[in-house]
Design an enzyme around this catalytic site. Structure first.
Site, PDB file in Angstrom:
ATOM      1  N   CYS A   1       0.841  -1.204   0.000  1.00 44.34           N
ATOM      2  CA  CYS A   1       0.000   0.000   0.000  1.00 44.34           C
ATOM      3  C   CYS A   1       0.877   1.254   0.000  1.00 44.34           C
ATOM      4  O   CYS A   1       1.512   1.571   1.006  1.00 44.34           O
ATOM      5  CB  CYS A   1      -0.923  -0.032   1.217  1.00 44.34           C
ATOM      6  SG  CYS A   1      -1.837   1.488   1.505  1.00 44.34           S
TER       7      CYS A   1
ATOM      8  N   CYS B   1      -0.068   3.970   2.537  1.00 48.52           N
ATOM      9  CA  CYS B   1       0.334   3.555   3.885  1.00 48.52           C
ATOM     10  C   CYS B   1       1.767   3.988   4.175  1.00 48.52           C
ATOM     11  O   CYS B   1       2.099   4.364   5.308  1.00 48.52           O
ATOM     12  CB  CYS B   1       0.220   2.039   4.046  1.00 48.52           C
ATOM     13  SG  CYS B   1      -1.455   1.373   3.887  1.00 48.52           S
TER      14      CYS B   1
END
Length: 324
Positions: free
Chosen positions: A80, A83
């Site tokens: 991700c 993230c």
């Protein structure tokens, strides 16, 4: 371990009553002890403020820890990209906030069950657990200013509603070496503990009486006031037929008692705004003793949720408009 009390709608959580009774005194005792000793017993290392959590450790690392300090959960994954932008900001702020919250990082690829139980639809997703209660904070790579505002609100609510003043941080403490300090018993601890034990045993009448005994001697005891409001609410709905109560409320929109009973069920079910809105609407269309009964019950429900809750603040304004 399955998370408990996972409703995001504000379900009444009696475990939070006990947590509130214990947490503030424990945290304040730890801070006082650390101040006297220059850190020492009860202090944590800055490294303890950011932890990796998996399903096997969730009970201790998040639920139990949340009775001492707010736990912010960062759901992330290696693949991700957002993230990778958000996580370093959260980690830096966890250290900067100096024990006011702990950051728990959960890899969703390795902990699918936790992801499902929190209802995570996409990552990054950030939640908090406070005194055993979970609430969503934000989803996506939010800006640092927004994150700070959210964390400030979380810390304020945790301290004012649950007495969680955070952890003592000692830069010289070894990671993982902190021991929870023992706190001296307060003058009403035995009665408060008796109330919690009565709740655990399903003795709502006994819990109500125990909380009243504390308040008779100490009218300003906030833990007892909160516990009493919650225990009385549960006592009122005990034995009610929800289907019949709902039907009566739908058939009789101007019946104060029908709406009061339905609002109690709304709140126990976690539908806070529905409970408040129902009673405010009833205030608008009733008068005299009936209107006053509705107003009083609404004020009692405010006590259950907590005066600092944004939903209570909003409902108080709406009540004032309905009354005047």
């Amino acid at each position: 371990m399955q998370p408990r009390n996972m409703s995001m709608s504000g379900v009444v959580d009696l475990a939070a009553v006990k947590a509130a009774q214990e947490a503030k005194a424990k945290a304040e005792q730890a801070r006082a002890q650390a101040a006297q000793q220059g850190g020492g017993s009860g202090a944590v290392s800055p490294a303890d403020l950011v932890i990796d959590v998996d399903e096997s450790g969730f009970e201790n690392d998040v639920l139990q820890r949340s009775t001492e300090v707010p736990v912010v959960i960062d759901f992330w994954a290696e693949w991700c990209q957002p993230c990778k932008q958000l996580s370093p900001v959260l980690e830096r702020l966890a250290v900067e906030y100096n024990g006011r919250f702990v950051l728990a990082k959960i890899d969703v690829d390795a902990n699918q069950m936790l992801m499902q139980q929190f209802g995570v639809q996409g990552i990054p997703a950030v939640f908090a657990v406070v005194a055993g209660q979970a609430l969503p904070l934000f989803q996506g790579a939010a800006g640092e200013e927004q994150i700070r505002q959210t964390l400030d609100q979380l810390v304020q609510v945790a301290e004012q509603r649950f007495g969680l003043t955070g952890l003592v941080v000692d830069p010289d403490a070894a990671p993982g070496a902190a021991q929870a300090p023992q706190r001296p018993a307060g003058p009403h601890d035995a009665l408060l503990e008796a109330a919690v034990q009565a709740l655990d045993a399903g003795d709502l009448g006994g819990a109500v009486q125990a909380y009243r005994n504390v308040l008779a001697d100490d009218p300003g005891n906030t833990e007892a006031a909160l516990g009493l409001a919650q225990a009385e609410l549960l006592q009122r709905v005990q034995g009610l037929d929800p289907q019949r109560v709902r039907k009566d409320a739908a058939d009789k929109p101007a019946d104060a008692q029908a709406q009061i009973a339905a609002a109690d069920l709304d709140l126990v079910g976690g539908h806070v705004e529905d409970a408040f809105g129902r009673l405010i609407d009833t205030v608008r269309i009733t008068s005299g003793d009936e209107r006053d009964a509705v107003r009083v019950r609404l004020l009692e429900l405010f006590e259950v949720v907590g005066a600092d809750d944004p939903r209570v603040i909003s409902a108080r304004r709406a009540l004032a408009r309905a009354l005047f």
